[in-house]
Design an enzyme around this catalytic site. Structure first.
Site, PDB file in Angstrom:
ATOM      1  N   ASP A  72       0.831  -1.165  -0.014  1.00  0.00           N
ATOM      2  CA  ASP A  72       0.041  -0.006   0.045  1.00  0.00           C
ATOM      3  C   ASP A  72       0.947   1.425  -0.059  1.00  0.00           C
ATOM      4  O   ASP A  72       2.224   1.251   0.210  1.00  0.00           O
ATOM      5  CB  ASP A  72      -0.999   0.133   1.122  1.00  0.00           C
ATOM      6  CG  ASP A  72      -0.179   0.002   2.604  1.00  0.00           C
ATOM      7  OD1 ASP A  72       0.591   0.889   2.786  1.00  0.00           O
ATOM      8  OD2 ASP A  72      -0.748  -0.621   3.456  1.00  0.00           O
ATOM      9  N   LEU A  73       0.266   2.362   0.033  1.00  0.00           N
ATOM     10  CA  LEU A  73       0.962   3.711  -0.596  1.00  0.00           C
ATOM     11  C   LEU A  73       1.838   3.974   0.748  1.00  0.00           C
ATOM     12  O   LEU A  73       3.089   4.496   0.632  1.00  0.00           O
ATOM     13  CB  LEU A  73      -0.189   4.867  -0.467  1.00  0.00           C
ATOM     14  CG  LEU A  73       0.554   6.188  -0.602  1.00  0.00           C
ATOM     15  CD1 LEU A  73       0.837   6.209  -2.006  1.00  0.00           C
ATOM     16  CD2 LEU A  73      -0.808   7.274  -0.282  1.00  0.00           C
TER      17      LEU A  73
END
Length: 247
Positions: free
Chosen positions: A110-111
């Site tokens: 994820d980011l």
């Protein structure tokens, strides 16, 4: 020998099997000028023309002979997509260009997560390395915030119920830390969305740092800076392929 079309196209570098299946379901794939269906079988020898999203491609039937795999050290702030509507940095921007293939990410981060991320030109390899049936281990280094007790530590090895089913760590090892911030190494053999963070959150903790340090037999080199990559040698590629029965 006839095989499923999505499997053939994935193996020869047109994209991951899931991506190709989604295109077939939306009637966006033609073989020899005919719209194909999910699960349809064909012999690779009869493929003369491939059309995807109205783009005409020459059949790349020998691309698997030059199978490539990259190991990338993903920094925080990069998103796992090819194009982002919000113009955020993506994981593909720093990868080397390919003339007759495309990079396919093996799993996601994820980011706000960083660390080891694999890319390949073989969609079938990407599909198998992420499928839970092959039990490919991932190891993460996580910094967790919360109040720890002996009872809580015991629960970390127990399955917890999430919205999309049960989950648990394959192994968990305390590394270091004082007070409410502690570092652990945890491993799993699946890659559901934000699964590491969600297990901790279910137990009342917050992950404020997550780094993937291992995938299959590969480990993140300490000398590989964030945003840089290395090409895997033939031995490591062969080991990956053998783990998912492609050799």
């Amino acid at each position: 020998m006839c095989e499923k079309i999505q499997k053939i196209l994935a193996r020869h570098g047109y994209g991951s099997r899931r991506y190709i299946e989604s295109l077939i379901k939306s009637h966006s794939v033609k073989i020899n000028d005919e719209v194909v269906k999910v699960g349809q079988r064909i012999s690779i020898n009869v493929i003369q023309k491939v059309i995807i999203n109205n783009n005409n491609y020459k059949p790349k039937l020998n691309i698997n002979k030059s199978l490539k795999v990259l190991l990338y050290n993903k920094p925080e702030g990069e998103i796992c997509t090819r194009k982002d509507q919000r113009n955020r940095r993506t994981i593909f921007e720093k990868l080397p260009k390919l003339s007759n293939a495309r990079w396919i990410n093996i799993g996601r981060l994820d980011l706000n997560s960083s660390g080891l991320l694999l890319f390949t030109t073989d969609g079938e390899l990407a599909y198998r390395l992420t499928h839970p049936s092959f039990n490919i281990e991932r190891i993460y280094k996580v910094r967790v915030f919360g109040q720890f007790t002996e009872n809580i530590l015991k629960q970390l090895n127990v399955r917890v119920k999430l919205l999309d089913g049960y989950a648990n760590f394959k192994s968990i090892q305390f590394k270091y830390g004082e007070g409410k911030n502690k570092w652990f190494n945890v491993s799993l053999c699946e890659g559901r969305h934000r699964i590491v963070r969600r297990i901790w959150e279910k137990l009342g903790f917050q992950v404020n740092k997550l780094v993937r340090i291992s995938y299959a037999h590969l480990t993140l080199p300490k000398t590989l800076f964030p945003g840089t990559w290395i090409t895997l040698n033939k031995h490591d590629i062969d080991v990956l392929c053998k783990k998912v029965n492609l050799r």
